[in-house]
Design an enzyme around this catalytic site. Sequence first.
Site, PDB file in Angstrom:
ATOM      1  N   GLN A   1      -3.065  15.468 -23.115  1.00 49.05           N
ATOM      2  CA  GLN A   1      -4.203  15.339 -24.046  1.00 49.05           C
ATOM      3  C   GLN A   1      -3.753  14.721 -25.364  1.00 49.05           C
ATOM      4  OE1 GLN A   1      -6.933  15.932 -22.542  1.00 49.05           O
ATOM      5  NE2 GLN A   1      -6.069  17.145 -20.881  1.00 49.05           N
TER       6      GLN A   1
ATOM      7  N   TYR B   1      -3.805  22.944 -16.704  1.00 51.86           N
ATOM      8  CA  TYR B   1      -4.583  22.146 -15.734  1.00 51.86           C
ATOM      9  C   TYR B   1      -5.614  21.239 -16.386  1.00 51.86           C
ATOM     10  CZ  TYR B   1      -7.948  26.186 -15.071  1.00 51.86           C
ATOM     11  OH  TYR B   1      -8.847  27.193 -15.194  1.00 51.86           O
ATOM     12  N   GLU B   2      -6.165  20.353 -15.558  1.00 46.92           N
ATOM     13  CA  GLU B   2      -7.122  19.334 -16.029  1.00 46.92           C
ATOM     14  C   GLU B   2      -6.469  18.445 -17.100  1.00 46.92           C
ATOM     15  OE1 GLU B   2      -9.991  20.159 -14.292  1.00 46.92           O
ATOM     16  OE2 GLU B   2     -11.072  18.321 -14.799  1.00 46.92           O
ATOM     17  N   GLY B   3      -5.173  18.149 -16.898  1.00 40.48           N
ATOM     18  CA  GLY B   3      -4.424  17.384 -17.887  1.00 40.48           C
ATOM     19  C   GLY B   3      -3.722  18.329 -18.830  1.00 40.48           C
TER      20      GLY B   3
END
Lengths: 380, 381
Positions: free
Chosen positions: A369, A362-364
């Site tokens: 990344q 999650y969060e990318g």
Amino acid sequence: MDFLLTQDQRDMLQMVRDFAKNEIAPVAAEIDRTDEFPVALVKKMGGLGLLGIPIPEEYGGVGADYVSYTLTIEELSYASASVGVILAVHTSVGTMPILNFGTDAQKEKYVEKLATGELIGAFGLTEPSAGSDASSIRTRAVKQGDTYVLNGSKVFITNGEVADIFVVFAVTDPELGAKGVSAFIVERDTPGFSIGKKEHKMGMNGSGTVELVFDNAQVPTTQLLGQEGEGFKIAMSNLDGGRIGIGAQALGIARAAYDAARDYVKQRQQFGRPIADFQGVQFMLADMATKIEAARLLIYQAATMRQAGLPCSKQASMAKYYASDAAMSVTTDAVQLFGGYGYSKEYPVERFMRDAKVTQIYEGTNQIQRVVVAKNLLKG
Amino acid sequence: MNFQLTQDQLDIRKLVRDFALNEVLPTAAERDENEEFSREIFDKMAEIGLCGIPWPEEYGGAGMDFVSYVIAVEELSRIDASVGVTLSVQTSLAGWPIYAFGTEEQKQTYLRALAEGTKIGAYGLTEPGSGTDAGGMRTTAVDKGDHWVLNGSKIFITNGGVADIYVVFAVTDPEKRTRGGVTAFIVESSFPGFSVGKKEKKMGIKSSPTTEIVFENCIVPKENVLGQLGDGFKVAMMTLDGGRNGIAAQALGIAQGALDLSLDYARQREQFKQPLSNFQAIQFKLADMATEIEAARLLTYQAAWLESEKLPYSQASAMAKVFASEVAMKTTTEAVQIYGGYGYTREYPVERFMRDAKITQIYEGTSEVQRMVIARHLLKD
């Protein structure tokens, strides 16, 4: 250069560490087992100011620096990764966008209540077919007089099970692509808005992950956050901060697993001596501790850069993916060091391993990344 | 907390970066091929003040911190790891023990010469039968009143043959060995009975000479005992704690150099009608290289900063050394991969970087020894 925390940061750390040890650690296994959102605990955190660390004092927050906020997420996650993510989502993406882009009226109405825990916040961007490619969302918002009518659904919404307000993204102009997305503050009792199915997850239980359903939801135009078409900008505005936060969460999980493993190998006897005497075990511990140290430095570097207002998108992505990869590797090794007991729910390390996995997603995702890091490297 | 370099640190980085590009790079491949040490490059480093970065000005140094020093080793190694290790040995292994344990007179004589770069330094601990386990040392020193007589030999001595000043360790009490029976000495290459033995043929860091040194009834004046009699093992181990920072910096520089070259090549090499850098498989390799290098850099600078602040750094420097050297090996191997067939040829520099990287996992304490050091710290309480 200075690699030490300031006195203020150390004080904050001590306060959070005590709270996590006394209030969270004793119930962490139960939160995981029951998958129940710890409402009372979160309210208590609100009372202590933990839900408003980076929020200015005029809005009921603590007004502390970003590094202190990062340390808080790390320490909470050390005790319970679920509580860590509840706070991170509530603050980073449930509250900060309103503080940064809201009208005075919106800030008056929501920010103080969020900072003190009277309200719990959530964030709705991801959809069934729009994950890493967030610009492809399909939830529609059509303006009709003084109301936007929203239709569509959002998935994987942390805190959604109990949240009072949701920062939600919907397409207001399909012609404009990412520039046709707008942000809204949606209250829980909005007509036509409902909470859909709750996800049954591998880990991070108790963080209230649900689907959100908009079926001709009636959202007043006063609930538009920022300008029409600014939604994507708002969604991406705190990306660096969110990534550093998840890095800190992963770091907390990794540290918890390492500490548990170190304590265990010192007392577990095999072949007539503690297994900590065996070099195979010692080297695993050394590698775990070294990765944790590397992750810590990457995260604190990104956090201090963000604090100083320096560009840090590369450093934030590096910190997020390195720390979460380290968390996965360290928790897996911790289960290994515990042997058969590690695989059992009698000990916490299997929970750490399950919780660690989502920090790579999650969060990318960590693949996204790497795309961010590579773009930064190649643009020069 | 503040991770930004100071202006002094930025200045030295710029100075050494320019020096490496202009003075070291042009002959790097040739010196590697010919296994040739360049006294000229060393003298130029001395001229611009690189030989005594962390030593006080009263001893001819620049009076800067250890972060500035590791930055210098990193920037040299980014271009040529052999030149990087020359400086690391000069500073961390020869200069440091004299700075930390030497008498005022030893510092004025020897540390000054090392700091000003008029003399080259080296360090003699390893023997054929004692590498990582320094307890197996056989070189002896016998007290003859106004001088000591050394007998034995040391191997794998970096800067061997070209050095003028050697910090060496010998057994002064065979009963006690590492528990108070080893003593450190400062030996000049001109002392009677000192000679340089065979030169090693190595896989990498080829323009840094590695030799055996031999003591045959070597006469060492009384005043050249370094530190207290019997404290040699302590001197050796404490020196290596700081030496690890230098090798971590060398490894970091090698890795950064390999990434620099990989980025250039990935941008210009075309396959399937587009640059390699357009392919995600290559992008992810580059991202991982850069992220691990960034972590290695932070670990290395942290260890050096702790040393400058006089805080404990033994665990931090062991972590920096094992992490940075493994990153160097991995990054240089990936760099050769990105270059493909060309990377395997001596036409391009990445194969040299890969050969040079390997030694950073071995010398000044193997990666395995670093893990032992780290685990000892972790489990001690």
